[in-house]
Design an enzyme around this catalytic site. Structure first.
Site, mmCIF file in Angstrom:
data_model
loop_
_atom_site.group_PDB
_atom_site.id
_atom_site.type_symbol
_atom_site.label_atom_id
_atom_site.label_comp_id
_atom_site.label_asym_id
_atom_site.label_seq_id
_atom_site.Cartn_x
_atom_site.Cartn_y
_atom_site.Cartn_z
ATOM 1 N N HIS A 87 -13.811 -0.399 -0.562
ATOM 2 C CA HIS A 87 -12.740 -0.136 -0.403
ATOM 3 C C HIS A 87 -12.313 -2.159 0.985
ATOM 4 C CE1 HIS A 87 -14.006 2.753 2.050
ATOM 5 N NE2 HIS A 87 -13.462 2.210 3.384
ATOM 6 N N TYR B 174 -8.087 0.362 1.044
ATOM 7 C CA TYR B 174 -7.045 0.406 0.041
ATOM 8 C C TYR B 174 -8.339 0.131 -0.621
ATOM 9 C CZ TYR B 174 -2.404 2.084 1.946
ATOM 10 O OH TYR B 174 -1.571 2.606 2.211
ATOM 11 N N THR B 175 -8.744 0.465 -2.339
ATOM 12 C CA THR B 175 -9.500 0.051 -3.211
ATOM 13 C C THR B 175 -8.585 -0.391 -3.712
ATOM 14 O OG1 THR B 175 -10.860 2.614 -3.057
ATOM 15 C CG2 THR B 175 -11.212 0.216 -4.929
ATOM 16 N N CYS C 48 -12.393 11.899 -5.545
ATOM 17 C CA CYS C 48 -10.633 10.698 -4.410
ATOM 18 C C CYS C 48 -9.352 11.028 -4.376
ATOM 19 C CB CYS C 48 -10.932 9.651 -5.042
ATOM 20 S SG CYS C 48 -9.456 7.917 -3.598
#
Length: 302
Positions: free
Chosen positions: A98, A119-120, A268
């Protein structure tokens, strides 16, 4: 992902021009043909190097990227597209890792504070020139509220790659994935990489359990359903806290692969959900998850 040397852009942009240069020279002045060939090879090499994807991420230095497009998904979810420095630039983000987004934000006491969140992207290095972020804005969220306030043309500060997980083809036989809300983003990145790798021999099986509160909360459903239709090795199962009447989705963990050495569970979602899932997976027979996950763990939480 590197382009094949037989890709159309190389045929049109390098091979054909070099061939015409050599052919034309051999017709006009035959004794110069060898020199024309050498010149063509040199020019072709320069063009190849310039057209090759350029990685832009730096792990220890924040860089600014401009918001080019904002697609509203719902009242508090949007996809943000940021431009990279050139059409051939890529983030250079390994699959499963990420980025960090930083911003100096005002605090309730009137001071300012540097806030950093991870964030990905939902895009990959197979899509040069930009990267996409799917972000849900929360009332108490610092970076998420900042992102929601951005207008096209404004910038964010990014560095990376970050993270302990890196996907490699066939690293396991079967992934069981459980995602909640925007926790779908690293899962989608891995699923897309597996689908792209099928022709090269990636046989990894994937079962994704995607948990949401209501049916309207399911993000990227069309993309996930299309991936499931196109790839028989990927299956998606939707689970809702508040299902509507007649809901045909599922309940529980029945779709997870049975515990085995060549099986890995990926998690996740919100912290309370992850805490509960770590206990649940242990009760199902998987190895106990660590507080901070490592790549070799059977149960890995992003």
């Amino acid at each position: 992902m590197a382009d094949s040397l037989l890709a159309r852009k190389y045929i049109d942009g390098i091979y054909i021009p070099v061939g015409l240069l050599v052919l034309g020279t051999s017709i006009v002045k035959r004794e110069w043909t060898v020199y024309a060939l050498l010149l063509g090879i040199a020019l072709g090499a320069v063009k190849y190097i310039k057209s090759a994807p350029k990685k832009v991420l730096k792990p220890d230095v924040f860089q600014e990227f401009e918001l080019k497009e904002k697609t509203i998904i719902s009242h508090n979810v949007a996809i943000y597209r940021f431009a990279l420095p050139s059409p051939t630039s890529i983030l250079g983000l390994p699959i499963g890792q990420h980025i960090s987004i930083g911003a100096t934000l005002p605090q309730p006491d009137g001071s300012s504070k540097e806030i950093v969140r991870s964030y990905t992207p939902i895009s990959g290095d197979d899509q040069p020139g930009y990267f996409d972020l799917l972000i849900k804005s929360y009332p108490q969220g610092n970076i998420s509220r900042h992102m929601a306030s951005l207008a096209v043309g404004q910038t964010i500060r990014v560095k990376g790659p970050k993270g302990a997980f890196v996907y490699t083809p066939n690293m396991v036989r079967h992934f069981g994935m459980i995602a909640g809300g925007t926790g779908i983003t690293p899962m989608l990145q891995i699923i897309k990489a597996i689908a792209r790798g099928r022709k090269a021999g990636d046989t990894t099986q994937v079962d994704l359990i995607f948990a949401n509160v209501t049916e309207q909360d399911i993000l990227l459903r069309e993309d996930l359903d299309q991936l499931a239709r196109e790839d028989k090795g990927f299956r998606v199962h939707y689970v809702l806290d508040k299902p509507p009447a007649g809901w045909q989705g599922g309940v529980g963990y029945k779709w997870l692969p049975k515990p085995a050495d060549d099986v890995k569970i990926l998690l996740c979602g919100p912290p309370p959900m992850i805490s509960g899932l770590k206990k649940a997976t242990e009760s199902l027979g998987y190895k106990k998850a660590r507080p901070v996950s490592k790549l070799e763990d059977q149960v890995f939480a992003f």
